[in-house]
Scaffold this motif. Structure first.
Motif, mmCIF file in Angstrom:
data_model
loop_
_atom_site.group_PDB
_atom_site.id
_atom_site.type_symbol
_atom_site.label_atom_id
_atom_site.label_comp_id
_atom_site.label_asym_id
_atom_site.label_seq_id
_atom_site.Cartn_x
_atom_site.Cartn_y
_atom_site.Cartn_z
ATOM 1 N N ARG A 289 0.832 -1.210 0.000
ATOM 2 C CA ARG A 289 0.000 0.000 0.000
ATOM 3 C C ARG A 289 0.867 1.262 0.000
ATOM 4 N NH1 ARG A 289 -5.411 -0.207 0.591
ATOM 5 N NH2 ARG A 289 -5.574 1.805 1.582
ATOM 6 N N LYS A 290 1.946 1.238 0.768
ATOM 7 C CA LYS A 290 2.851 2.394 0.798
ATOM 8 C C LYS A 290 3.550 2.577 -0.545
ATOM 9 C CE LYS A 290 3.845 2.544 5.714
ATOM 10 N NZ LYS A 290 4.856 2.392 6.758
ATOM 11 N N SER A 291 3.872 1.458 -1.191
ATOM 12 C CA SER A 291 4.612 1.556 -2.452
ATOM 13 C C SER A 291 3.748 2.070 -3.605
ATOM 14 C CB SER A 291 5.227 0.208 -2.826
ATOM 15 O OG SER A 291 4.244 -0.672 -3.316
ATOM 16 N N ILE A 292 2.426 1.975 -3.494
ATOM 17 C CA ILE A 292 1.557 2.495 -4.561
ATOM 18 C C ILE A 292 1.797 3.984 -4.742
ATOM 19 C CG2 ILE A 292 -0.841 3.088 -5.120
ATOM 20 C CD1 ILE A 292 -1.668 0.342 -4.386
ATOM 21 N N ASN A 293 1.795 4.728 -3.656
ATOM 22 C CA ASN A 293 2.006 6.174 -3.764
ATOM 23 C C ASN A 293 3.410 6.516 -4.230
ATOM 24 O OD1 ASN A 293 -0.597 6.637 -2.961
ATOM 25 N ND2 ASN A 293 -0.068 7.057 -0.842
ATOM 26 N N PHE B 272 3.668 5.177 -8.174
ATOM 27 C CA PHE B 272 2.755 5.722 -9.169
ATOM 28 C C PHE B 272 2.513 7.213 -9.031
ATOM 29 C CE2 PHE B 272 1.220 1.226 -8.608
ATOM 30 C CZ PHE B 272 2.055 0.748 -9.597
ATOM 31 N N GLY B 273 3.100 7.840 -8.030
ATOM 32 C CA GLY B 273 3.015 9.286 -7.910
ATOM 33 C C GLY B 273 1.729 9.768 -7.266
ATOM 34 N N VAL B 274 1.423 11.014 -7.552
ATOM 35 C CA VAL B 274 0.286 11.699 -6.947
ATOM 36 C C VAL B 274 -1.018 11.246 -7.617
ATOM 37 C CG1 VAL B 274 -0.714 13.987 -6.516
ATOM 38 C CG2 VAL B 274 1.755 13.670 -6.453
ATOM 39 N N LEU B 275 -2.056 11.136 -6.820
ATOM 40 C CA LEU B 275 -3.374 10.810 -7.343
ATOM 41 C C LEU B 275 -3.913 12.017 -8.100
ATOM 42 C CD1 LEU B 275 -5.844 8.872 -7.427
ATOM 43 C CD2 LEU B 275 -6.608 9.979 -5.328
ATOM 44 N N GLY C 98 -7.953 5.074 -8.876
ATOM 45 C CA GLY C 98 -7.746 6.396 -9.433
ATOM 46 C C GLY C 98 -6.709 6.397 -10.531
ATOM 47 N N VAL C 99 -6.594 7.554 -11.149
ATOM 48 C CA VAL C 99 -5.564 7.772 -12.154
ATOM 49 C C VAL C 99 -4.429 8.514 -11.452
ATOM 50 C CG1 VAL C 99 -5.012 8.870 -14.346
ATOM 51 C CG2 VAL C 99 -7.279 7.878 -13.992
ATOM 52 N N TYR C 100 -3.275 7.866 -11.417
ATOM 53 C CA TYR C 100 -2.092 8.448 -10.789
ATOM 54 C C TYR C 100 -1.190 9.029 -11.878
ATOM 55 C CZ TYR C 100 -3.487 6.127 -6.466
ATOM 56 O OH TYR C 100 -4.165 5.735 -5.351
ATOM 57 N N GLU C 101 -0.113 9.642 -11.480
ATOM 58 C CA GLU C 101 0.827 10.217 -12.444
ATOM 59 C C GLU C 101 1.345 9.178 -13.425
ATOM 60 O OE1 GLU C 101 3.704 13.557 -10.999
ATOM 61 O OE2 GLU C 101 3.335 12.188 -9.316
#
Length: 173
Positions: free
Chosen positions: A26-30, A33-36, A98-101
């Motif tokens: 979960r931490k690695s998603i942000n 993949f960057g900002v939501l 969501g769509v991330y960077e």
């Protein structure tokens, strides 16, 4: 210790290790993949993956109670590990749609923009796009082929496509 007990214990260890990785994933998603950029609605609930994990451990519990052939124990143990992995993937992306960077996260699927070849919906003419009344977005990827993203309603699908087109101009038709 015989081979079947070793397989059962190995299955338990792998299932528990899989569950522990949820927090790190979960931490690695942000980070990955960057900002939501565009939040999307969540159709997932946490009950189905939780029941799956329970059933996986129940399956391993049955292996302790009954005597099975070695190969049956191996197959049932690996089914429990695979079921736990699928649930962990659902837990990982829960409320992260969501769509991330750098990627799209939707219904347990993670599609990186670097892997996307095309959005066939963008090839429609303006009139056809305006008349499009389906809630399915098909994404052509290099590694996974065609992936279908099924939205709650057609408006959310159109809005997402338009925002992706605006944020990532490389996908314009």
């Amino acid at each position: 210790m015989d081979k079947t007990k070793t397989v059962i214990l190995l299955s338990i260890v792998l299932c528990v290790l899989n569950l522990i990785t949820v927090f790190f994933r979960r931490k690695s998603i942000n980070k990955k993949f960057g900002v939501l950029e565009i939040p999307l609605s969540n159709k997932n609930n946490i009950v189905k993956p939780a029941i799956t994990v329970f059933c996986c451990f129940f399956l391993i519990g049955i292996l302790f109670m009954r005597k099975f052939d070695f190969f049956a124990v191996c197959i049932m143990g690996m089914c429990a590990v695979l079921g736990t992995e699928l649930s962990v993937r659902e837990f990982t992306t829960f409320k992260k749609n969501g769509v991330y960077e750098n990627a799209i996260v939707f219904d347990g699927q993670i599609i990186k923009f670097s892997d996307i070849l095309a959005f066939p919906l963008l090839n429609l003419s303006k009139e056809d796009f305006d008349a499009y009344e389906q809630s399915i977005l098909i994404v052509q990827t290099k590694s996974k082929g065609a992936k279908s993203l099924i939205f709650q309603n057609p408006e959310e699908c159109k809005k997402t496509v338009l925002q992706i087109k605006e944020l990532h101009p490389q996908f314009k038709a």
